[in-house]
Design a protein around this motif. Structure first.
Motif, PDB file in Angstrom:
ATOM      1  N   VAL A  33      74.461  60.589   9.371  1.00  0.00           N
ATOM      2  CA  VAL A  33      73.898  60.370  10.700  1.00  0.00           C
ATOM      3  C   VAL A  33      72.459  59.900  10.510  1.00  0.00           C
TER       4      VAL A  33
ATOM      5  N   VAL B 212      76.026  56.501  12.894  1.00  0.00           N
ATOM      6  CA  VAL B 212      76.460  56.904  11.566  1.00  0.00           C
ATOM      7  C   VAL B 212      76.455  55.698  10.639  1.00  0.00           C
TER       8      VAL B 212
ATOM      9  N   TRP C  52      79.578  62.930  19.233  1.00  0.00           N
ATOM     10  CA  TRP C  52      79.540  64.109  18.368  1.00  0.00           C
ATOM     11  C   TRP C  52      80.913  64.754  18.232  1.00  0.00           C
TER      12      TRP C  52
ATOM     13  N   LEU D 213      83.097  63.576  15.331  1.00  0.00           N
ATOM     14  CA  LEU D 213      82.621  63.721  13.956  1.00  0.00           C
ATOM     15  C   LEU D 213      83.095  65.029  13.340  1.00  0.00           C
TER      16      LEU D 213
ATOM     17  N   LEU E 149      81.505  67.138  10.786  1.00  0.00           N
ATOM     18  CA  LEU E 149      80.264  67.301  10.034  1.00  0.00           C
ATOM     19  C   LEU E 149      80.460  68.286   8.889  1.00  0.00           C
TER      20      LEU E 149
ATOM     21  N   ILE F 293      73.213  69.002  10.778  1.00  0.00           N
ATOM     22  CA  ILE F 293      72.334  67.845  10.958  1.00  0.00           C
ATOM     23  C   ILE F 293      70.894  68.304  10.959  1.00  0.00           C
TER      24      ILE F 293
END
Length: 132
Positions: free
Chosen positions: A24, A36, A56, A59, A61, A65
Motif C-alpha cells: 500500500v 497498491v 480496503w 485486501l 493484509l 499498515i
C-alpha cells in the motif's frame, strides 16, 4: 479475496489481479481506498499498470499498515502567460506559503508533495520553507 468492493475498472481486471502481492503506497478517498503497488513486473500486469486502487475490504493484509503523516506542504500552481510556477501550500488551503493564490494539483484524492528542487519551484516559497 475478490474485487467486489473496488471500482468497476479494477473489477474488470480482477482475474489478473487476484493473488498478486504488493505494498500500500497511498490512502485515497478519505481512507476508503488503498493505492497498491504490485510487486510484479509491468509487462505481467494488465495494461502494464503496477498501481491499482482497491477498497480496503478487498485486501488481504499480511501486516498492519503503517500510517505516514501527511506531507508538510503539497504542490499548488499559478500560471502567468505560458509559464507555470509550483508553490508550497499547506494541505487543504488555496494560498501558497508566499501568499500567492494557487490552484491545487490533486491526483485521485491525494496531492503531490511540494519539492523545493523542482525546476519550476517558486523561489519565494523555497526561501520561506528553508528559513532564508
Amino acid at each position: 479475496m475478490g474485487t467486489f468492493h473496488s471500482h468497476a475498472r479494477t473489477r474488470a481486471h480482477s482475474s489478473a489481479l487476484i493473488g498478486r502481492e504488493g505494498v500500500v503506497v497511498a490512502v485515497l478517498r478519505n481512507g476508503t481506498t488503498a493505492l497498491v503497488k504490485l510487486d510484479d513486473d509491468p509487462y505481467e500486469l494488465p495494461g502494464g499498470v503496477q498501481r491499482w486502487p482497491l477498497q480496503w475490504d478487498d485486501l488481504d493484509l499480511k501486516e498492519p499498515i503503517e500510517v505516514v503523516p501527511p506531507p508538510a506542504y503539497v504542490t499548488g500552481w499559478t500560471k502567468t502567460g505560458r509559464s507555470i510556477e509550483l508553490h508550497a501550500v499547506d494541505p487543504g488551503t488555496k494560498v501558497a506559503v508566499c501568499s500567492s493564490p494557487v490552484g491545487p494539483l490533486p491526483i485521485c484524492g491525494w496531492s503531490v508533495t511540494f519539492s523545493p528542487n523542482a525546476s519550476r519551484a517558486c523561489p519565494k516559497c523555497v526561501a520561506l520553507i528553508n528559513g532564508s
